[in-house]
Design a protein around this motif. Structure first.
Motif, PDB file in Angstrom:
ATOM      1  N   LEU A   1       0.871  -1.171   0.000  1.00 35.13           N
ATOM      2  CA  LEU A   1       0.000   0.000   0.000  1.00 35.13           C
ATOM      3  C   LEU A   1       0.907   1.219   0.000  1.00 35.13           C
ATOM      4  O   LEU A   1       1.706   1.401   0.931  1.00 35.13           O
ATOM      5  N   GLY A   2       0.815   2.034  -1.046  1.00 34.15           N
ATOM      6  CA  GLY A   2       1.767   3.116  -1.165  1.00 34.15           C
ATOM      7  C   GLY A   2       1.180   4.407  -1.693  1.00 34.15           C
ATOM      8  O   GLY A   2       0.098   4.445  -2.294  1.00 34.15           O
ATOM      9  N   TYR A   3       1.914   5.468  -1.429  1.00 34.42           N
ATOM     10  CA  TYR A   3       1.580   6.811  -1.911  1.00 34.42           C
ATOM     11  C   TYR A   3       2.802   7.372  -2.624  1.00 34.42           C
ATOM     12  O   TYR A   3       3.937   7.225  -2.159  1.00 34.42           O
ATOM     13  N   SER A   4       2.581   8.013  -3.766  1.00 34.05           N
ATOM     14  CA  SER A   4       3.674   8.627  -4.517  1.00 34.05           C
ATOM     15  C   SER A   4       3.277  10.039  -4.923  1.00 34.05           C
ATOM     16  O   SER A   4       2.113  10.298  -5.263  1.00 34.05           O
ATOM     17  N   GLU A   5       4.222  10.925  -4.902  1.00 33.33           N
ATOM     18  CA  GLU A   5       3.999  12.267  -5.419  1.00 33.33           C
ATOM     19  C   GLU A   5       5.296  12.760  -6.051  1.00 33.33           C
ATOM     20  O   GLU A   5       6.394  12.387  -5.632  1.00 33.33           O
ATOM     21  N   SER A   6       5.142  13.557  -7.093  1.00 33.45           N
ATOM     22  CA  SER A   6       6.316  14.028  -7.819  1.00 33.45           C
ATOM     23  C   SER A   6       6.058  15.432  -8.343  1.00 33.45           C
ATOM     24  O   SER A   6       4.960  15.733  -8.824  1.00 33.45           O
ATOM     25  N   ARG A   7       7.052  16.270  -8.218  1.00 34.32           N
ATOM     26  CA  ARG A   7       6.985  17.632  -8.758  1.00 34.32           C
ATOM     27  C   ARG A   7       8.166  17.829  -9.696  1.00 34.32           C
ATOM     28  O   ARG A   7       9.313  17.589  -9.325  1.00 34.32           O
ATOM     29  N   ASN A   8       7.869  18.251 -10.914  1.00 37.87           N
ATOM     30  CA  ASN A   8       8.902  18.434 -11.935  1.00 37.87           C
ATOM     31  C   ASN A   8       8.910  19.870 -12.436  1.00 37.87           C
ATOM     32  O   ASN A   8       7.851  20.477 -12.621  1.00 37.87           O
ATOM     33  N   ARG A   9      10.079  20.374 -12.683  1.00 37.67           N
ATOM     34  CA  ARG A   9      10.224  21.681 -13.324  1.00 37.67           C
ATOM     35  C   ARG A   9      11.169  21.537 -14.502  1.00 37.67           C
ATOM     36  O   ARG A   9      12.218  20.899 -14.397  1.00 37.67           O
TER      37      ARG A   9
END
Length: 451
Positions: free
Chosen positions: A148-156
């Motif tokens: 059970l997992g959560y992922s988040e990513s921010r790219n510029r």
């Protein structure tokens, strides 16, 4: 983008301007990623990573060289430029190599939800813990959480050429997913589901808990399926897997090199009039939405199949130059260390007007509701043929009879498209080899090899 990064790009540009080159470009990418996993009511893993890097391409005559680095210091940049100039002399020439003289982003705002930094990590952990307890509450057969997992990513991103200003864009995504085990006596089945969105508040945790649990317990005591030809309702996530596997057939590079079954078919009717497929890089709230591509070409919406007729392919600058036309803005970079390659952004199937349940009710005899396929990587990405394992549900007279497994479906993507009878309105987006935005579809006939 941080000031030091902008200053660094300006300084590298000043160094490149001193070289005797026809053109050059700089592609910068910075990313922040976070992954959290829980099990048994406790945090099992929490990882964070930050990465920055850039690529420089040089063009002179009919040659292009590419180098990349992940250290934002000018001494390193000088060494990379020197290396790129050396490599440039030995690169094979190609009359169709192109770089842009200008960068004109599409006029839209790419979603950049600030929840990455404004929502505390503790809140995201709590959502995962609530998701775990919610899954167990959905059905007593759920016995174990595998993952059970959560992922988040921010790219510029930043891009500029010799003749343009630096252009910037940012993007972000959030997603939860998991896999659980259901058990009934000696029978055990795994089930998984996930959901990804460009805005944190768009995530529906109750829906996800229900889907993860259902994918496991609904397949308990599945029976084998008889060999035969079946009408098939292909669930939206399964259609997404097919489009992710065969989306490369629309690449102009493959078409021009006769490595696509679609070569020579432009203008042909390859699907019924109800089917329209677009690549929409400027779709609001799309996970693949962008304002410009990895070569600085303006992002756009490209209709690939319109009312069943093959209309267009996806182009970068090089393949467009071969045909004396403009790029469709589909030169994508999969990381700062990779050169641009043709790919889809948001691949969108136009939805129908009926529910998925209506599709299931259409069958008069026996039909198949297809909910999972395995081994799509073995499909032939040139001629579109496939033979893969699958699971789903047997439907009789519009009513689901029970789960079925241990069977193989076989055919080719053109036959699948050509046999579409109806399209549902249950659109969702799936980051499968790109971002696929699909409803469920009803296919008149599909070959099944089973018991």
């Amino acid at each position: 983008m941080e000031n030091r990064e902008e200053t660094f790009l300006d300084d590298v540009s000043s160094r490149l301007e001193k070289q005797a080159l026809d053109n050059w470009d700089i592609y910068f990418e910075g990313s922040e990623d976070r992954h959290i996993a829980v099990r048994g009511g406790e945090v099992e893993d929490l990882k964070e990573s930050v990465e920055v890097g850039y690529a420089i391409r040089l063009m002179k005559g009919q040659r292009i060289s590419l180098v990349y680095g992940n250290r934002l210091d000018l001494d390193n940049a000088d060494r990379l430029i020197e290396k790129a100039l050396f490599v440039l002399k030995y690169m094979p020439p190609d009359e169709y190599f192109r770089m842009g003289d200008s960068v004109v982003p599409a006029l839209l705002e790419v979603p950049c939800d600030s929840s990455f930094e404004t929502v505390p990590i503790s809140d995201k952990v709590q959502k995962l813990l609530d998701l775990e307890s919610g899954i167990f509450a959905k059905h007593p057969a759920i016995k174990l959480v595998e993952h059970l997992g959560y992922s988040e990513s921010r790219n510029r991103l930043a891009y500029r050429t010799k003749f343009s200003k630096t252009m910037f864009q940012e993007s972000v995504y959030y997603g939860f997913g998991g896999e659980v085990i259901a058990q009934d006596g000696d029978c055990m089945e795994a089930g998984s589901a996930s959901q990804y969105r460009p805005r944190y508040q768009q995530l529906d945790m109750d829906w996800l808990a229900r889907e993860i649990a259902h994918e496991a317990y609904s397949m308990l005591n599945a029976a084998p399926l008889r060999t035969g030809l079946y009408p098939v309702v292909m669930r939206n996530d399964v259609l997404a897997q097919f489009l992710g596997t065969f989306g490369g057939l629309f690449s102009a590079d493959k078409v021009q090199n006769h490595k696509s079954v679609l070569a020579g078919r432009k203008g042909e009717q390859i699907a019924p009039p109800i089917f329209t497929l677009t690549d929409d890089a400027i779709l609001p709230d799309g996970l693949g939405t962008q304002t410009f591509d990895g070569e600085g070409s303006t992002a756009q919406r490209t209709v690939l199949i319109e009312n069943g007729q093959l209309k267009e392919f996806l182009y970068d600058r090089k393949t467009a130059a071969r045909e004396g036309r403009a790029s469709t803005g589909n030169a994508l970079r999969h990381g700062f260390g990779a050169g641009p390659v043709i790919g889809s952004t948001n691949l969108v199937v136009r939805p129908g007007t009926v529910s998925r349940e209506t599709l299931l009710s259409r069958s008069q005899g026996e039909s198949l509701y297809l909910t999972n396929v395995m081994g799509m990587h073995t499909a032939n990405a040139v001629n579109g043929e496939f033979s893969v394992g699958a699971t789903g549900y047997l439907v009789r007279a519009g009513v689901i009879q029970g789960p079925v497994k241990q069977f193989t479906i076989a055919g080719d993507i053109l036959s699948v498209l050509g046999r579409i009878q109806e399209i549902a309105n249950d659109v969702d987006q799936f980051p499968t080899s790109g971002n696929m935005i699909c409803p469920s579809i009803l296919i008149s006939e599909l070959s099944v090899s089973g018991a």
